[in-house]
Design an enzyme around this catalytic site. Structure first.
Site, PDB file in Angstrom:
ATOM      1  N   LYS A   1       0.872  -1.188   0.000  1.00 38.75           N
ATOM      2  CA  LYS A   1       0.000   0.000   0.000  1.00 38.75           C
ATOM      3  C   LYS A   1       0.906   1.235   0.000  1.00 38.75           C
ATOM      4  O   LYS A   1       1.467   1.626   1.016  1.00 38.75           O
ATOM      5  CB  LYS A   1      -0.897   0.049   1.250  1.00 38.75           C
ATOM      6  CG  LYS A   1      -1.951   1.153   1.095  1.00 38.75           C
ATOM      7  CD  LYS A   1      -2.320   1.842   2.378  1.00 38.75           C
ATOM      8  CE  LYS A   1      -1.508   3.040   2.721  1.00 38.75           C
ATOM      9  NZ  LYS A   1      -1.593   4.208   1.811  1.00 38.75           N
TER      10      LYS A   1
ATOM     11  N   GLU B   1      10.463   1.909  10.100  1.00 39.82           N
ATOM     12  CA  GLU B   1      11.512   2.876   9.761  1.00 39.82           C
ATOM     13  C   GLU B   1      10.854   4.228   9.903  1.00 39.82           C
ATOM     14  O   GLU B   1      10.030   4.617   9.077  1.00 39.82           O
ATOM     15  CB  GLU B   1      12.013   2.595   8.341  1.00 39.82           C
ATOM     16  CG  GLU B   1      13.409   3.153   8.111  1.00 39.82           C
ATOM     17  CD  GLU B   1      13.383   4.574   7.614  1.00 39.82           C
ATOM     18  OE1 GLU B   1      13.404   5.481   8.480  1.00 39.82           O
ATOM     19  OE2 GLU B   1      13.335   4.785   6.404  1.00 39.82           O
TER      20      GLU B   1
ATOM     21  N   CYS C   1      14.212  11.162   5.853  1.00 36.79           N
ATOM     22  CA  CYS C   1      14.229  10.754   7.264  1.00 36.79           C
ATOM     23  C   CYS C   1      15.628  10.782   7.859  1.00 36.79           C
ATOM     24  O   CYS C   1      15.808  11.068   9.028  1.00 36.79           O
ATOM     25  CB  CYS C   1      13.615   9.368   7.419  1.00 36.79           C
ATOM     26  SG  CYS C   1      14.329   8.164   6.302  1.00 36.79           S
TER      27      CYS C   1
ATOM     28  N   GLU D   1      10.883  16.398  14.168  1.00 34.52           N
ATOM     29  CA  GLU D   1      11.209  16.254  12.752  1.00 34.52           C
ATOM     30  C   GLU D   1      10.375  17.271  11.959  1.00 34.52           C
ATOM     31  O   GLU D   1       9.151  17.250  12.025  1.00 34.52           O
ATOM     32  CB  GLU D   1      10.850  14.824  12.334  1.00 34.52           C
ATOM     33  CG  GLU D   1      11.316  14.469  10.960  1.00 34.52           C
ATOM     34  CD  GLU D   1      11.058  13.009  10.623  1.00 34.52           C
ATOM     35  OE1 GLU D   1       9.956  12.515  10.913  1.00 34.52           O
ATOM     36  OE2 GLU D   1      11.966  12.377  10.053  1.00 34.52           O
TER      37      GLU D   1
END
Ligand code: NAD
Length: 472
Positions: free
Chosen positions: A170, A245, A279, A378
């Site tokens: 997905k 992750e 990331c 982040e």
């Protein structure tokens, strides 16, 4: 217009059982470039059934058969190069050069590396008194984000195929077209039916359905920490293995003896590449206090080498992926100013002359304290926080003062000092100076950056169970 209103289940393109669709927007023009179907739980059930049916034979294929399949995929992926580059530029807003050198290449490297790692992989190991067999984990559900439409999909799919695990993918709703090309590649090279299934849809329906599905054995997810948490909770109900992750707030430590110009260029490159939507990007730059003035000047000198603008016109920094992401980044820039960080360049609002498209001014904050929100959370945009340190011990302490641990970077000349800092950073991947990329090297995070490792042989291990046989 790309209208892909079908899912790929059991080796064919099939109509969705639902009627909902979602528009895909080109972030550089804000125009609709196509639609996808939003799948239903029924579509997902069909895909899971197809994967379960494929499992007995696919898990028993030989290593050589799977190496050959991965090599064919890599070759066909290369044939689709131009399509992949243009598609990623259109759906993500990534400059053509980045789409080619980063996005296209990463996908290619994962398929060819998986073939290489598989060739050397031992599925049966003899030990004193027992034999260890590594067997496919079963059916794997893969949920991927928008920031690397071929990297994160390809590393998961290549490792799963190498391990003999059928999958349901997905992809992110914002960038679904690169995954459609991958599906066409698998179809063309004859991946056995049911081994690869694509179900498009929302996180709430298909993502949630994958993490809670009783017939899925393993979920591999890349994306935000908040979603990772939900996936773990869901997966716990069926004791499903998860690999996550997640995000990062990685430090780049500039040593006293570093070339300031080179270090500034490396730091700016981190926030410029993929518009900072990476990331593992270094978003906290740590410099010795004595270097502050020189570093500020160097940053201002190198910034013009990273022009912002139309991703099809030779620029280095494209727009952010969506209006939502643009708003998030704006609010972090506001927060940085409110909390007292000093704006060296950039700031809120769109860059001059770029009113259309989700463009952000590359922004550098000086005098950042590691306790500030912009140093802890982040941001996922082209925003750099510069912090100063007075001793290497302090630099290490600041580097590790974060809930994340995905990556770290260290620049300088003294080899001993470089190694000391590299070994002290608590993160899954640390890079010294401009060390070359290595697709055989494990990738993943410590702490809240995730669970598990991808890429190369570590990636393959994720999709395997270990069986001990005594008296074999
Ligand atoms: P997200 O975590 O919401 O989305 C990632 C994927 O998870 C998408 O495919 C999405 O459809 C799916 N998803 C969403 N809700 C789900 C659920 N309940 N169950 C299962 N799957 C679900 O990320 P986002 O909203 O696209 O981005 C938000 C923030 O996440 C970004 O600002 C960034 O900080 C971070 N992010 C990190 C990475 C990374 O590589 N670590 C990638 C993308 C985003």
């Amino acid at each position: 217009m790309r209208n892909y209103e079908k899912h790929y289940i059991n080796g064919e393109w099939v109509e969705s059982t639902g009627s909902e669709t979602e528009e895909v927007i080109n972030p550089a023009t804000e125009e609709v470039i196509g639609t996808i179907s939003l799948g239903t739980k029924e579509d997902l059930d069909k895909a899971v059934q197809a994967a379960r049916d494929a499992f007995p034979s696919f898990s028993q294929t030989t290593k050589e058969e799977r190496v050959e399949m991965l090599e064919k995929i890599a070759a066909e992926y290369e044939n689709r190069k131009q399509d992949i580059i243009e598609t990623i530029t259109d759906e993500l807003g990534s400059p053509l050069e980045v789409s080619e050198n980063v996005h296209f290449m990463m996908g290619y490297n994962h398929f060819s590396q998986a073939a290489e790692s598989l060739r050397k992989f031992s599925f049966v190991e003899e030990h004193d008194g027992h034999t260890r067999m590594k067997e496919s984990i079963g059916v794997s559900g893969l949920i991927t984000p928008w920031n690397f439409p071929t990297n994160q999909t390809s590393t998961k799919i290549a490792s799963a195929f190498a391990a003999g695990s059928p999958v349901i993918l997905k992809p992110a709703e914002q960038t679904p077209f690169a995954a459609i090309i991958l599906t066409e590649i698998f179809d063309k090279v004859g991946v056995p039916k049911g081994v690869f299934n694509l179900v498009n849809g929302t996180g709430d329906v298909i993502g949630d359905g994958i993490s809670s599905h009783p017939d899925i054995d393993f979920v591999s997810f890349t994306g935000s920490g908040a979603t990772g948490e939900k996936i773990m909770k869901n997966a716990s109900e069926t004791i499903k293995k998860v690999a996550l992750e997640l995000g990062g707030k990685s430090p780049l430590v500039v040593l006293e003896d570093a070339d300031v110009e080179e270090a500034a260029k490396a730091a700016v490159n981190h926030i410029a590449t993929n518009s900072g939507q990476v990331c593992s990007a270094a978003t906290r730059t740590l410099i010795p206090s004595s270097m502050k003035e020189e570093f500020e000047e160097a940053v201002q000198r190198v910034l013009p080498e990273f022009p912002v603008g139309d991703p099809r016109e030779g620029n280095i920094v494209g727009p952010l992926v969506s209006e939502k992401q643009w708003n998030t980044v704006q609010s972090y820039i506001e927060k940085g100013e409110e909390e007292g960080a000093r704006l060296l360049v950039g700031g809120t609002g769109k860059p001059e002359g770029l009113e259309k498209g989700y463009y952000v001014k590359p922004t550098v904050f000086m005098d950042v304290d590691n306790g500030m929100t912009i140093a802890q959370e982040e941001i996922f945009g082209p925003v750099m926080c510069v912090l100063t340190y007075d001793s290497i011990e302090e630099a290490i302490e600041i580097s590790n003062d974060t809930v994340y641990g995905l990556a770290g970077y260290v620049y300088g000349k003294d080899q001993e000092e470089l190694r000391r800092v590299a070994s002290s950073i608590r993160a899954g991947r640390v890079k010294i100076n401009d060390a070359e990329a290595d697709f055989a090297a494990p990738f993943g995070g410590y702490k809240q950056s995730g669970i598990g490792r991808e890429w190369g042989d570590f990636g393959i291990e994720e999709y395997l169970e270990v069986k001990t046989v005594l008296g074999y």
